[in-house]
Motif scaffolding. Structure first.
Motif, short mmCIF file in Angstrom:
data_model
loop_
_atom_site.label_atom_id
_atom_site.label_comp_id
_atom_site.label_asym_id
_atom_site.label_seq_id
_atom_site.Cartn_x
_atom_site.Cartn_y
_atom_site.Cartn_z
N GLU A 1 16.39 0.26 33.85
CA GLU A 1 14.94 0.37 33.72
C GLU A 1 14.45 -0.21 32.40
OE1 GLU A 1 13.61 4.31 34.35
OE2 GLU A 1 14.48 4.50 36.35
N GLN A 2 15.23 -0.07 31.32
CA GLN A 2 14.77 -0.54 30.02
C GLN A 2 14.73 -2.07 29.93
OE1 GLN A 2 17.29 1.49 30.58
NE2 GLN A 2 16.59 3.52 29.83
N LYS A 3 15.44 -2.75 30.81
CA LYS A 3 15.52 -4.21 30.74
C LYS A 3 14.51 -4.91 31.66
CE LYS A 3 20.45 -4.27 29.56
NZ LYS A 3 21.78 -4.78 29.92
N ARG A 4 13.80 -4.17 32.46
CA ARG A 4 12.91 -4.81 33.43
C ARG A 4 11.74 -5.53 32.76
NH1 ARG A 4 11.20 -0.41 37.70
NH2 ARG A 4 11.01 0.81 35.77
N ALA A 5 11.18 -4.95 31.70
CA ALA A 5 10.04 -5.58 31.04
C ALA A 5 10.42 -6.93 30.43
CB ALA A 5 9.48 -4.65 29.97
N ALA A 6 11.60 -6.98 29.79
CA ALA A 6 12.06 -8.24 29.20
C ALA A 6 12.34 -9.29 30.28
CB ALA A 6 13.30 -8.00 28.35
N ARG A 7 12.92 -8.85 31.39
CA ARG A 7 13.19 -9.79 32.49
C ARG A 7 11.90 -10.32 33.10
NH1 ARG A 7 13.96 -13.20 35.52
NH2 ARG A 7 15.48 -13.39 37.20
N LEU A 8 10.90 -9.47 33.21
CA LEU A 8 9.61 -9.90 33.76
C LEU A 8 8.90 -10.87 32.82
CD1 LEU A 8 7.45 -9.63 35.94
CD2 LEU A 8 6.58 -7.62 34.74
N THR A 9 8.96 -10.62 31.54
CA THR A 9 8.33 -11.53 30.58
C THR A 9 8.95 -12.92 30.64
OG1 THR A 9 7.88 -9.67 29.11
CG2 THR A 9 7.79 -11.87 28.15
N VAL B 1 2.72 -1.88 40.03
CA VAL B 1 3.49 -0.69 39.64
C VAL B 1 3.03 0.49 40.51
CG1 VAL B 1 3.81 -1.50 37.27
CG2 VAL B 1 1.81 -0.11 37.84
N ARG B 2 3.66 1.62 40.34
CA ARG B 2 3.37 2.78 41.20
C ARG B 2 2.25 3.66 40.67
NH1 ARG B 2 9.61 4.64 42.46
NH2 ARG B 2 10.14 2.86 43.84
N VAL C 1 2.49 -15.88 41.12
CA VAL C 1 3.63 -14.97 40.96
C VAL C 1 3.20 -13.58 41.38
CG1 VAL C 1 5.23 -13.91 39.33
CG2 VAL C 1 4.63 -16.33 39.09
N LEU C 2 4.00 -12.97 42.23
CA LEU C 2 3.82 -11.58 42.62
C LEU C 2 5.06 -10.81 42.15
CD1 LEU C 2 2.27 -9.34 44.12
CD2 LEU C 2 3.47 -10.03 46.21
N ALA C 3 4.88 -10.00 41.13
CA ALA C 3 6.00 -9.28 40.53
C ALA C 3 5.92 -7.81 40.92
CB ALA C 3 5.99 -9.43 39.01
N LEU C 4 6.98 -7.32 41.55
CA LEU C 4 7.07 -5.92 41.93
C LEU C 4 7.91 -5.20 40.87
CD1 LEU C 4 7.70 -6.37 45.77
CD2 LEU C 4 5.52 -6.14 44.56
N TYR C 5 7.22 -4.73 39.84
CA TYR C 5 7.93 -4.02 38.78
C TYR C 5 8.52 -2.72 39.31
CZ TYR C 5 8.77 -2.07 34.11
OH TYR C 5 9.35 -1.54 32.99
N ASP C 6 7.78 -2.04 40.16
CA ASP C 6 8.30 -0.88 40.91
C ASP C 6 8.35 -1.26 42.37
OD1 ASP C 6 8.48 0.73 38.65
OD2 ASP C 6 6.41 1.42 38.84
N PHE C 7 9.52 -1.09 42.98
CA PHE C 7 9.65 -1.45 44.40
C PHE C 7 8.91 -0.41 45.24
CE2 PHE C 7 11.69 -2.37 48.43
CZ PHE C 7 11.79 -3.76 48.36
N LEU D 1 12.12 -6.37 41.03
CA LEU D 1 12.98 -5.84 39.97
C LEU D 1 13.39 -4.41 40.34
CD1 LEU D 1 10.94 -7.10 36.89
CD2 LEU D 1 12.74 -8.28 38.15
N LEU D 2 14.60 -4.29 40.86
CA LEU D 2 15.10 -2.99 41.29
C LEU D 2 15.91 -2.35 40.18
CD1 LEU D 2 14.62 -4.71 43.99
CD2 LEU D 2 16.17 -3.05 45.06
N CYS D 3 15.99 -1.05 40.22
CA CYS D 3 16.85 -0.27 39.32
C CYS D 3 17.83 0.53 40.19
CB CYS D 3 16.01 0.63 38.42
SG CYS D 3 14.99 1.81 39.31
N PRO D 4 18.86 1.13 39.60
CA PRO D 4 19.83 1.88 40.42
C PRO D 4 19.19 2.97 41.27
CG PRO D 4 20.72 1.51 38.24
CD PRO D 4 19.30 1.02 38.20
N GLY D 5 18.02 3.46 40.91
CA GLY D 5 17.37 4.47 41.73
C GLY D 5 16.78 3.94 43.01
#
Length: 330
Positions: free
Chosen positions: A142-150, A169-170, A231-237, A291-295
């Motif tokens: 989760e902490q790396k998603r913002a950097a990856r999106l930028t 986002v949700r 660009v359509l970015a799904l920060y939260d799936f 951008l998915l996370c383990p959850g």
């Protein structure tokens, strides 16, 4: 008033004039009447001709030409007859039957010209390319998603002259926090009033603020035009995979329709350049970053099947998360 009235008036005046000229004949009722009946047919012809001449030349005799309506009818009839004769003389032999008979419409020529122009334009318009949507899905902390999106947004700006990025986002807290991490970009949430929403959407459409962060719910209520985004970015799936499919399909259709319309307009003008996609080629209309996370293990397997069906690349992290979710039965 009609011609019959004029005839009767002229006949009456002639009989009165005859009685004044020869009073003896007026007294002999039988002979006079018989003579009158004997020559009636010939006098009717003379009366008809003179009455028509008097009406058409506007004679000042009483009861002859004070009927303006009848005079107008005569003029209209003569004008129509002259028009029919002129059309018949000028009309070519191979013209449509409706036009040769005088029943054609003057707008037929204009309709034919418009149809010919449309056919020429259709011949000049080349078939548009196939517009597709590229999906990029990856799994990270989760902490790396913002950097990856930028990084993803910066790379897209280098490709396109104008790049509008919509980040979903949700909840409102995540929207506010992510907007700060992305450099203070505008965001829309439940805490944003209507006046601010209109101003933010206007700046986003004009390209003044090319990146917008909003929640899934407020993206629909704010009226964000999906056809304008790159660009359509799904920060939260999304919690529902069906919602993910519907969102991607709607964004792709809107974007592809807009690009196809622009492409056809440039093709009509002959303004296609070397950098434009050639007819029959493939062009990217939209890029979707998930951008998915383990959850989000429950969405890994459906997303993997979805990307495989569209012949999109599948990252190793997504494949591993899908395998783990299948083993533990998520």
């Amino acid at each position: 008033m009609t011609v019959d009235f004029a005839q009767r008036s002229l006949a009456k005046s002639k009989r009165r004039h005859a009685r004044k000229k020869n009073p003896a004949s007026g007294g002999g009722g039988g002979a006079s009447t018989g003579g009158h009946k004997a020559g009636r047919g010939q006098r009717d012809v003379v009366v008809d001709v003179k009455a028509r001449q008097n009406v058409k030349t506007k004679g000042k005799r009483k009861g002859m030409c004070h009927n303006a309506e009848f005079l107008a009818e005569l003029r209209i009839a003569d004008a129509n007859r002259s028009l029919r004769l002129s059309r018949k003389a000028v009309e070519p032999q191979n013209a449509p039957a409706s036009r040769r008979n005088g029943g054609g419409n003057e707008l037929d020529d204009e309709d034919d010209e418009d149809m010919a122009m449309r056919e020429e334009e259709e011949e000049r318009v080349l078939p548009p390319p196939s517009f597709i949507t590229e999906h990029v899905a990856d799994v990270m902390a989760e902490q790396k998603r913002a950097a990856r999106l930028t990084k993803a947004i910066a790379s897209e700006r280098e490709r396109a002259r104008t790049c509008l990025s919509l980040v979903l986002v949700r909840n409102a807290a995540t929207a506010e926090e992510l907007a700060k991490e992305l450099g203070g970009v505008p965001y829309i949430s439940s805490k944003t009033d209507d006046a601010q929403v209109d101003d933010i959407v206007r700046r986003f459409r004009s390209g003044v603020a090319p990146t917008l962060v909003t929640t899934f719910e407020h993206q629909r209520h704010a009226g964000v035009d999906l056809s304008a985004i790159n660009v359509l970015a799904l920060y939260d799936f999304p919690r529902s995979f069906a919602r993910f499919e519907k969102l991607c399909a709607g964004a792709h259709e809107a974007r592809a329709a807009r690009l196809e319309e622009k492409w056809q307009a440039r093709s009509k003008r002959g303004a296609l350049g070397k950098k434009d996609v050639q007819p029959g080629g493939v062009a990217c209309a939209l890029r979707v970053f998930s951008l998915l996370c383990p959850g989000d293990a429950a969405a890994a397997a459906p997303l993997k099947a979805y990307l495989s069906h569209l012949d999109q690349p599948i990252s190793e992290n997504l494949a591993s998360l899908a395998n783990v979710a299948g083993q533990i039965g998520v």
